[in-house]
Design a protein around this motif. Structure first.
Motif: not given
Length: 134
Positions: A93-97, A69-89
């Motif tokens: 979860r819906a996709k997994g269930e 992701a860093n090599k694709l130009g995403y910052s650590d903050n952008e990655i963290r926001a994606y991973v920590d996002s309640d909407a993404e979680k």
């Protein structure tokens, strides 16, 4: 230089920046899909006592995904926001269930997690590589 020429020049110079706009990380399939596989494997290992997650493998892959992701130009903050996002979680979860339900897995029947996990291990699937039978 006239203002029209200056605006044209600035527009041309700005085009590469506009063209390089990054899609949301959820749309970068090679990253989002791998996170999904790890999440499914984790859920199986949590509910099936006879299957363990290959956590060190997953951690190594997660570090690789961060690097990618860093090599694709995403910052650590952008990655963290994606991973920590309640909407993404919630989305993950819906996709997994849906995947679990499609394969006959229910939370009321923990053995159904074992059945699916064993199939994934035997197939050496994208999910199965993160699991091992105890």
């Amino acid at each position: 230089m006239s203002s029209v020429k200056m605006l044209t020049l600035l527009s041309v110079l700005a085009l590469p920046t506009i063209a390089e706009a990054k899609p949301p990380l959820r749309e970068v399939k090679e990253i989002d899909n791998e996170l999904y596989y790890i999440a499914i494997a984790n859920e199986i290992s949590e509910y099936c006592p006879s299957i363990s997650g290959r956590r060190l493998k997953a951690i190594g892959v997660l570090w690789g995904l961060k690097s990618q992701a860093n090599k694709l130009g995403y910052s650590d903050n952008e990655i963290r926001a994606y991973v920590d996002s309640d909407a993404e979680k919630d989305r993950m979860r819906a996709k997994g269930e849906a995947y679990l339900a499609q394969h006959g897995v229910t939370y009321e029947n923990p053995n159904s997690f074992c059945t699916l996990g064993q199939k994934e291990i035997e197939r050496n699937s994208a999910i199965g590589v993160y699991l091992r039978a105890n």
